[in-house]
Motif scaffolding. Structure first.
Motif, PDB file in Angstrom:
ATOM      1  N   GLY A  79       0.803  -1.217   0.000  1.00  0.00           N
ATOM      2  CA  GLY A  79       0.000   0.000   0.000  1.00  0.00           C
ATOM      3  C   GLY A  79       0.836   1.267   0.000  1.00  0.00           C
ATOM      4  O   GLY A  79       0.414   2.298   0.520  1.00  0.00           O
ATOM      5  N   LEU A  80       2.027   1.192  -0.606  1.00  0.00           N
ATOM      6  CA  LEU A  80       2.919   2.343  -0.662  1.00  0.00           C
ATOM      7  C   LEU A  80       2.755   3.081  -1.988  1.00  0.00           C
ATOM      8  O   LEU A  80       2.079   2.604  -2.893  1.00  0.00           O
ATOM      9  CB  LEU A  80       4.373   1.885  -0.486  1.00  0.00           C
ATOM     10  N   LEU A  81       3.392   4.218  -2.087  1.00  0.00           N
ATOM     11  CA  LEU A  81       3.357   5.025  -3.306  1.00  0.00           C
ATOM     12  C   LEU A  81       4.513   4.606  -4.203  1.00  0.00           C
ATOM     13  O   LEU A  81       5.669   4.948  -3.924  1.00  0.00           O
ATOM     14  CB  LEU A  81       3.475   6.515  -2.957  1.00  0.00           C
ATOM     15  N   SER A  82       4.208   3.889  -5.278  1.00  0.00           N
ATOM     16  CA  SER A  82       5.294   3.410  -6.150  1.00  0.00           C
ATOM     17  C   SER A  82       6.074   4.573  -6.740  1.00  0.00           C
ATOM     18  O   SER A  82       7.303   4.529  -6.821  1.00  0.00           O
ATOM     19  CB  SER A  82       4.756   2.491  -7.246  1.00  0.00           C
ATOM     20  N   TRP A  83       5.385   5.647  -7.108  1.00  0.00           N
ATOM     21  CA  TRP A  83       6.076   6.795  -7.697  1.00  0.00           C
ATOM     22  C   TRP A  83       7.014   7.443  -6.688  1.00  0.00           C
ATOM     23  O   TRP A  83       8.102   7.896  -7.054  1.00  0.00           O
ATOM     24  CB  TRP A  83       5.077   7.807  -8.265  1.00  0.00           C
ATOM     25  N   ALA A  84       6.624   7.499  -5.413  1.00  0.00           N
ATOM     26  CA  ALA A  84       7.502   8.077  -4.391  1.00  0.00           C
ATOM     27  C   ALA A  84       8.717   7.181  -4.170  1.00  0.00           C
ATOM     28  O   ALA A  84       9.830   7.664  -3.946  1.00  0.00           O
ATOM     29  CB  ALA A  84       6.743   8.291  -3.081  1.00  0.00           C
ATOM     30  N   GLY A  85       8.519   5.882  -4.278  1.00  0.00           N
ATOM     31  CA  GLY A  85       9.649   4.963  -4.186  1.00  0.00           C
ATOM     32  C   GLY A  85      10.638   5.185  -5.313  1.00  0.00           C
ATOM     33  O   GLY A  85      11.856   5.144  -5.111  1.00  0.00           O
ATOM     34  N   PHE A  86      10.119   5.441  -6.500  1.00  0.00           N
ATOM     35  CA  PHE A  86      11.017   5.728  -7.621  1.00  0.00           C
ATOM     36  C   PHE A  86      11.753   7.062  -7.404  1.00  0.00           C
ATOM     37  O   PHE A  86      12.882   7.221  -7.861  1.00  0.00           O
ATOM     38  CB  PHE A  86      10.273   5.725  -8.958  1.00  0.00           C
ATOM     39  N   LEU A  87      11.137   7.989  -6.683  1.00  0.00           N
ATOM     40  CA  LEU A  87      11.852   9.218  -6.335  1.00  0.00           C
ATOM     41  C   LEU A  87      12.987   8.928  -5.353  1.00  0.00           C
ATOM     42  O   LEU A  87      14.073   9.499  -5.456  1.00  0.00           O
ATOM     43  CB  LEU A  87      10.895  10.266  -5.759  1.00  0.00           C
ATOM     44  N   GLY A  88      12.747   8.036  -4.401  1.00  0.00           N
ATOM     45  CA  GLY A  88      13.808   7.616  -3.486  1.00  0.00           C
ATOM     46  C   GLY A  88      14.934   6.927  -4.230  1.00  0.00           C
ATOM     47  O   GLY A  88      16.122   7.168  -3.977  1.00  0.00           O
ATOM     48  N   CYS A  89      14.565   6.080  -5.183  1.00  0.00           N
ATOM     49  CA  CYS A  89      15.542   5.392  -6.035  1.00  0.00           C
ATOM     50  C   CYS A  89      16.337   6.403  -6.853  1.00  0.00           C
ATOM     51  O   CYS A  89      17.569   6.325  -6.943  1.00  0.00           O
ATOM     52  CB  CYS A  89      14.801   4.424  -6.946  1.00  0.00           C
ATOM     53  N   THR A  90      15.655   7.360  -7.408  1.00  0.00           N
ATOM     54  CA  THR A  90      16.302   8.411  -8.201  1.00  0.00           C
ATOM     55  C   THR A  90      17.280   9.200  -7.339  1.00  0.00           C
ATOM     56  O   THR A  90      18.381   9.535  -7.785  1.00  0.00           O
ATOM     57  CB  THR A  90      15.235   9.352  -8.797  1.00  0.00           C
ATOM     58  N   THR A  91      16.884   9.476  -6.112  1.00  0.00           N
ATOM     59  CA  THR A  91      17.768  10.202  -5.199  1.00  0.00           C
ATOM     60  C   THR A  91      19.066   9.426  -5.010  1.00  0.00           C
ATOM     61  O   THR A  91      20.152  10.004  -5.052  1.00  0.00           O
ATOM     62  CB  THR A  91      17.085  10.432  -3.837  1.00  0.00           C
ATOM     63  N   TYR A  92      18.954   8.108  -4.819  1.00  0.00           N
ATOM     64  CA  TYR A  92      20.167   7.310  -4.642  1.00  0.00           C
ATOM     65  C   TYR A  92      21.050   7.379  -5.893  1.00  0.00           C
ATOM     66  O   TYR A  92      22.252   7.598  -5.799  1.00  0.00           O
ATOM     67  CB  TYR A  92      19.862   5.848  -4.298  1.00  0.00           C
ATOM     68  N   PHE A  93      20.446   7.169  -7.062  1.00  0.00           N
ATOM     69  CA  PHE A  93      21.236   7.176  -8.300  1.00  0.00           C
ATOM     70  C   PHE A  93      21.886   8.538  -8.552  1.00  0.00           C
ATOM     71  O   PHE A  93      22.965   8.623  -9.124  1.00  0.00           O
ATOM     72  CB  PHE A  93      20.380   6.771  -9.505  1.00  0.00           C
ATOM     73  N   ALA A  94      21.235   9.621  -8.132  1.00  0.00           N
ATOM     74  CA  ALA A  94      21.771  10.962  -8.363  1.00  0.00           C
ATOM     75  C   ALA A  94      22.745  11.410  -7.269  1.00  0.00           C
ATOM     76  O   ALA A  94      23.476  12.373  -7.462  1.00  0.00           O
ATOM     77  CB  ALA A  94      20.616  11.965  -8.449  1.00  0.00           C
TER      78      ALA A  94
END
Length: 160
Positions: free
Chosen positions: A26-41
């Protein structure tokens, strides 16, 4: 296989898994991708990069909630803009601390919180797990590259 292709493969696989995990929890998949993006950047790699990503994302969530709460207390609309300006300044100034030095991570966390309508209880685990998935995407890609690039030691020498 290049490092880029190896990371692309593991990122693709783990992105699909993340989508399933996010929906299942029940999490926000798009927000998770923002967290992932933060790591990659992030300017740091490995666990330091993961820590920097999570710390800055969480500070962004905090600052967004400050803006949301203070703006609702302001009786004039213009005060909301002043609050936003002051907090944005503080979001940048906090980068003097090494563990909060990745300013884009702070703004990503803040934007995710605004996009979720201030539902920080949902944004926080989504961003954190997303950053962990980002770490796993890169680490597993580097591992795949290393395994594939290793010279074959069991190869039979050619005969002349």
């Amino acid at each position: 296989m290049s490092v880029l292709v190896a990371i692309a493969i593991t990122t693709g696989i783990l992105s699909g898994i993340w989508g399933w995990v996010a929906v299942s929890l029940g999490l926000l998949s798009w927000a998770g991708f923002l967290g992932c993006t933060t790591y990659f950047a992030s300017p740091k790699d490995g666990l330091k990069g993961l820590g920097l990503s999570v710390a800055t994302n969480m500070s962004g969530v905090f600052w967004a909630m400050v803006i949301i709460h203070l703006s609702t207390m302001a009786s004039l609309e213009i005060l909301g803009y002043v609050i936003t300006a002051v907090v944005a300044f503080l979001m940048c100034v906090q980068a003097q601390k090494a563990w909060l030095s990745f300013i884009p991570g702070t703004f990503i966390g803040s934007c995710a919180t605004f996009a979720a309508g201030g539902d920080w209880q949902l944004v926080v685990p989504s961003l954190i797990l997303g950053a962990v998935f980002g770490y796993c995407m890169k680490a597993s890609g580097l591992w795949v590259h290393k395994v594939v690039a290793q010279p074959k030691t069991n190869a039979v020498p050619e005969m002349d």
